[in-house]
Design an enzyme around this catalytic site. Structure first.
Site, PDB file in Angstrom:
ATOM      1  N   LYS A   8     -30.560   2.267  32.498  1.00  0.00           N
ATOM      2  CA  LYS A   8     -31.857   1.735  31.290  1.00  0.00           C
ATOM      3  C   LYS A   8     -31.936   0.141  31.856  1.00  0.00           C
ATOM      4  CE  LYS A   8     -29.183  -1.343  29.019  1.00  0.00           C
ATOM      5  NZ  LYS A   8     -29.523  -2.984  29.132  1.00  0.00           N
ATOM      6  N   GLY A  92     -21.993  -4.340  36.097  1.00  0.00           N
ATOM      7  CA  GLY A  92     -22.567  -5.617  35.910  1.00  0.00           C
ATOM      8  C   GLY A  92     -23.675  -6.208  36.100  1.00  0.00           C
ATOM      9  N   ALA A  93     -24.699  -5.102  36.021  1.00  0.00           N
ATOM     10  CA  ALA A  93     -26.011  -5.425  36.545  1.00  0.00           C
ATOM     11  C   ALA A  93     -27.083  -5.403  35.446  1.00  0.00           C
ATOM     12  CB  ALA A  93     -26.352  -4.197  37.685  1.00  0.00           C
ATOM     13  N   GLY A  94     -26.675  -5.215  34.143  1.00  0.00           N
ATOM     14  CA  GLY A  94     -27.756  -5.381  32.962  1.00  0.00           C
ATOM     15  C   GLY A  94     -28.368  -3.879  33.042  1.00  0.00           C
ATOM     16  N   ASP A 132     -24.512  -0.984  23.477  1.00  0.00           N
ATOM     17  CA  ASP A 132     -25.761  -0.173  23.883  1.00  0.00           C
ATOM     18  C   ASP A 132     -25.378   1.215  24.128  1.00  0.00           C
ATOM     19  OD1 ASP A 132     -24.596  -0.657  26.284  1.00  0.00           O
ATOM     20  OD2 ASP A 132     -26.043  -1.390  27.454  1.00  0.00           O
TER      21      ASP A 132
END
Length: 269
Positions: A8, A92-94, A132
């Site tokens: 996402k 760890g990439a959002g 999330d």
């Protein structure tokens, strides 16, 4: 059972206040994109988890897919399974890759064993695994608030737009990202701002993490600037980084320009 957990992006991310429990309240729009992992769940003599592709830090016992299985097994008579994850979404990439894997594990186990777990119960399971994670149960565009685990539908239509995601390989932990942020209430409701034409978002739709992370990692700001120069209608960092994305009105191939980075591009649905 084979499922394909997707990533996402965050379109806007306002960090509004720090909570008494140590977490932060946020406001953001979560939008699913087609960058995917692959998770296979098969019956086996004993439970096991293994992964290929991008290396996942930590022990297999701590993986969210493993936790999802044992959480559901505590409430249901599950037989042992083998979980095999092919990891393609950067870590760890959002992009929510780990929590997406967990949510799809919940949905996959429910379907595979016909557990008839209600939608609300699946949301409850997901919230135990990450803020999330619950988003990926419904997996549709949503406005999120509180810890990022409360959602409401948002009428945001980007179907047919082209998106390019550029991940330069910088791992940014959630703790690192939040350490430089001063929470503040947003002046304008993000839901109202996103109703405006996408061309207006550049100046009005912000990701609060960018201010400090761009100083610490100048490459991130350079990529965002380049995406605008290459014709993006809107560009931003997703979540707490380090992936940048650009939304384009037409198909745009930037793989050669970012050949040193991890790139995914495709249509939005």
């Amino acid at each position: 059972m084979l499922v394909f957990p997707n990533a996402k992006i965050n379109i806007g991310l306002n960090i509004t206040e720090k909570r008494p429990d140590g977490y932060h309240n946020i406001e953001s729009c979560f939008y699913p994109v087609g960058w995917k992992d692959a998770l296979e769940i098969t019956l086996d003599e004993a439970f096991s988890f293994q992964s290929d592709g991008i290396e996942i830090p930590g022990n297999d016992a701590d993986n969210l897919c493993t936790k999802a299985y044992h959480m559901i097994a505590a409430d249901h008579d599950l037989p042992p399974v083998k979980m095999h994850l092919l990891k393609g979404i950067p870590i760890g990439a959002g992009l929510g890759g780990g929590t997406s894997d967990a949510a799809f594990a919940i949905k996959g186990l429910n379907q595979l064993f016909d557990l008839k777990i209600s939608f609300e119960k699946q949301l409850e399971y997901a919230r135990r695994l990450g803020s999330d994670c619950a988003f990926f149960i419904r997996n549709e565009p949503a406005f999120c608030y509180e810890k990022g685990d409360v959602f409401e539908p948002i009428n945001l239509e980007l179907k047919g737009k082209w998106i390019v995601l550029v991940n330069p390989g910088i791992h940014i932990s959630t703790v690192e990202a939040y350490s430089g942020v001063v929470p503040k209430r947003s002046e304008e409701d993000l839901r109202n701002v996103l109703k405006q034409p996408i061309e207006t978002w550049k100046n009005n739709v912000k990701n609060d993490f960018e201010a400090t992370l761009f100083v610490k990692y100048p490459l991130l700001e350079k990529v965002k600037t380049a995406l605008y120069q290459q014709g993006a209608e809107y560009a931003a960092m997703s979540g707490s980084g380090s992936t940048l994305f650009g939304i384009f009105d037409k198909e745009t191939d930037l793989r050669r320009q970012y050949s040193d980075f991890n790139v995914w591009q495709g249509l939005l649905n």
